[in-house]
Design a protein around this motif. Structure first.
Motif, PDB file in Angstrom:
ATOM      1  N   GLY A 170     -27.383  39.609  30.575  1.00  0.00           N
ATOM      2  CA  GLY A 170     -26.056  40.054  30.171  1.00  0.00           C
ATOM      3  C   GLY A 170     -25.056  40.021  31.319  1.00  0.00           C
ATOM      4  N   PRO A 171     -24.831  41.177  31.981  1.00  0.00           N
ATOM      5  CA  PRO A 171     -23.822  41.241  33.041  1.00  0.00           C
ATOM      6  C   PRO A 171     -24.002  40.222  34.156  1.00  0.00           C
ATOM      7  CG  PRO A 171     -24.482  43.440  32.395  1.00  0.00           C
ATOM      8  CD  PRO A 171     -25.392  42.504  31.673  1.00  0.00           C
ATOM      9  N   GLN A 172     -25.256  40.006  34.623  1.00  0.00           N
ATOM     10  CA  GLN A 172     -25.435  39.060  35.733  1.00  0.00           C
ATOM     11  C   GLN A 172     -25.020  37.650  35.313  1.00  0.00           C
ATOM     12  OE1 GLN A 172     -29.194  39.186  37.821  1.00  0.00           O
ATOM     13  NE2 GLN A 172     -28.944  37.090  38.587  1.00  0.00           N
TER      14      GLN A 172
ATOM     15  N   ALA B 147     -18.088  44.460  42.505  1.00  0.00           N
ATOM     16  CA  ALA B 147     -18.584  45.682  43.130  1.00  0.00           C
ATOM     17  C   ALA B 147     -18.081  46.910  42.380  1.00  0.00           C
ATOM     18  CB  ALA B 147     -18.156  45.736  44.594  1.00  0.00           C
ATOM     19  N   ARG B 148     -16.805  46.880  42.024  1.00  0.00           N
ATOM     20  CA  ARG B 148     -16.258  48.033  41.313  1.00  0.00           C
ATOM     21  C   ARG B 148     -16.951  48.217  39.958  1.00  0.00           C
ATOM     22  NH1 ARG B 148     -12.238  51.461  41.929  1.00  0.00           N
ATOM     23  NH2 ARG B 148     -11.317  52.424  40.069  1.00  0.00           N
ATOM     24  N   CYS B 149     -17.214  47.136  39.255  1.00  0.00           N
ATOM     25  CA  CYS B 149     -17.927  47.223  37.970  1.00  0.00           C
ATOM     26  C   CYS B 149     -19.317  47.814  38.154  1.00  0.00           C
ATOM     27  CB  CYS B 149     -18.024  45.844  37.326  1.00  0.00           C
ATOM     28  SG  CYS B 149     -16.474  45.204  36.667  1.00  0.00           S
ATOM     29  N   LEU B 150     -20.029  47.314  39.162  1.00  0.00           N
ATOM     30  CA  LEU B 150     -21.385  47.803  39.389  1.00  0.00           C
ATOM     31  C   LEU B 150     -21.390  49.279  39.763  1.00  0.00           C
ATOM     32  CD1 LEU B 150     -22.932  44.777  41.331  1.00  0.00           C
ATOM     33  CD2 LEU B 150     -23.442  45.472  38.994  1.00  0.00           C
ATOM     34  N   TYR B 151     -20.455  49.696  40.613  1.00  0.00           N
ATOM     35  CA  TYR B 151     -20.413  51.096  41.026  1.00  0.00           C
ATOM     36  C   TYR B 151     -20.146  52.046  39.858  1.00  0.00           C
ATOM     37  CZ  TYR B 151     -20.485  50.253  46.102  1.00  0.00           C
ATOM     38  OH  TYR B 151     -20.851  49.914  47.384  1.00  0.00           O
ATOM     39  N   THR B 152     -19.521  51.554  38.808  1.00  0.00           N
ATOM     40  CA  THR B 152     -19.222  52.423  37.663  1.00  0.00           C
ATOM     41  C   THR B 152     -20.265  52.331  36.552  1.00  0.00           C
ATOM     42  OG1 THR B 152     -17.780  50.678  36.753  1.00  0.00           O
ATOM     43  CG2 THR B 152     -16.724  52.402  38.066  1.00  0.00           C
TER      44      THR B 152
END
Length: 366
Positions: free
Chosen positions: A101-103, A60-65
């Motif tokens: 990538g990220p997912q 969540a923190r990664c996505l929020y940034t």
């Protein structure tokens, strides 16, 4: 049987299947921003909730940034052991890069911790799609126009705002087919069919058989918005020509019968309006005069908003002649004596919305 129903039946009876466009290239979501929403839901294995929670907190923190190619991120946490990620991307291409990538990377972090799909390697729910816009139905567009288009002449109108709202209408055949008609005595002439009329405006669906065109005309003190509904039309704009003194004097003394001559008509712009591209235009006498043409080999339809209702207009021709045309309130003005318009007594009956938004916004819904 109503005259409106019989008109529509006569139209379909006289038209071959190919006389109307076979498909509408515009899609509902094409009226929006093009953003794509990506929804991912994960559920923890019963014996892995704590480990799951630790990982999704970091995700969540990664996505929020995230900033590049992302316009919005939301994380829903229904309860311990469940999480829903909602990420909005600027385009489908950006979503594709995220999925590969990220997912892919963070699902490797969740492997063995979630309870569904491929031995705990995939989300319990995944869905992506283009963001649906706040598109108008014909009813809601008419509601907006009734609330916002008022005044004695075009200078009273917020043209830009009204134009943007008209662009947000997504015309469906089920809404406008009841207003489609042709002149049974001459199916090559265009027709004007009343959708709504009041003291502030006339809303007219105009049907343009292949190859037909309007006269060259002005709009007196009115605003004129045009948006294509089906097929394509061309708008040809002309500079307002100089009028001779004979006409100006006659217009003052006897407006209903004023005739005269004008200067050379000069084309200043030609625009193609179609459902797959630019859909609308606007005119008033400060901008110039115009004519509308169907240069295609199929029927076209366009919605016209005249505000205030157009009861007087000047008709021009390429030979330098000009005359005034008047109409009564019950008979909206035709675009030239030669148009052969088929007036319809149809008035749109507005349906209620899906729910009462005003009551909700005013905290009246219990």
């Amino acid at each position: 049987m109503s005259s409106k129903s019989s008109n529509l039946e006569e139209f379909h009876a006289t038209q071959a299947p190919t006389d109307r466009p076979s498909k509408r290239p515009r899609h509902l979501c094409s009226l929006g921003t093009g953003e794509v929403i990506h929804v991912l839901a994960y559920t923890a294995r019963f014996d892995k909730i704590n480990e799951f929670e630790f990982v999704v907190q970091g995700l969540a923190r990664c996505l929020y940034t995230m900033e590049s190619a992302v316009t919005d991120v939301r994380v829903c946490h229904p309860c311990c052991g469940e999480v829903v990620f909602i990420v909005t991307f600027v385009s489908k291409a950006a979503l594709s890069r995220f999925c590969t990538g990220p997912q892919k990377t963070f699902e490797e972090q969740l492997e063995g911790l979630i309870s569904t799909g491929d031995d705990g390697k995939k989300p319990s729910f995944q869905r992506s799609g283009t963001m649906m816009p706040a598109a108008h139905t014909l009813d809601s567009l008419l509601d907006f126009l009734k609330a916002n288009v008022k005044g004695d002449d075009h200078t009273a109108h917020d043209v830009r705002t009204v134009s943007k709202e008209i662009e947000r209408w997504f015309p469906r055949p089920s809404e406008y087919e009841q207003y489609i008609s042709v002149d049974p005595s001459n199916p090559t002439k265009y027709t004007r069919n009343v959708v709504h009329t009041d003291e502030n405006m006339d809303v007219i669906l105009m049907c343009w058989p292949a190859g037909c065109k309007s006269s060259i005309h002005d709009h007196d003190a009115s605003s004129c918005w045009v948006t294509v509904v089906e097929g394509e039309v061309h708008e040809v704009q002309y500079q307002l020509p100089r009028l001779d003194r004979k006409f100006l004097e006659a217009e003052q003394k006897d407006p209903a019968n004023a005739i005269g001559t004008c200067g050379q008509l000069k084309i200043v712009n030609t625009a193609c309006l179609d459902t797959g591209g630019v859909t609308g235009t606007y005119a008033n006498n400060d901008i110039g005069i115009h004519r509308v043409e169907n240069r295609s080999d199929k029927l076209s339809c366009s919605l016209h908003i005249y505000a205030p209702p157009l009861r007087k207009m000047k008709i021009f021709d390429e030979e330098g002649n000009v005359h005034v045309h008047l109409a009564t309130k019950s008979n909206p003005v035709d675009l030239g004596d030669e148009c052969g318009g088929n007036e319809c007594d149809g008035v749109c009956v507005l349906r209620k919305g899906i729910f009462d938004v005003d009551a909700w916004n005013k905290n009246r819904v219990k």
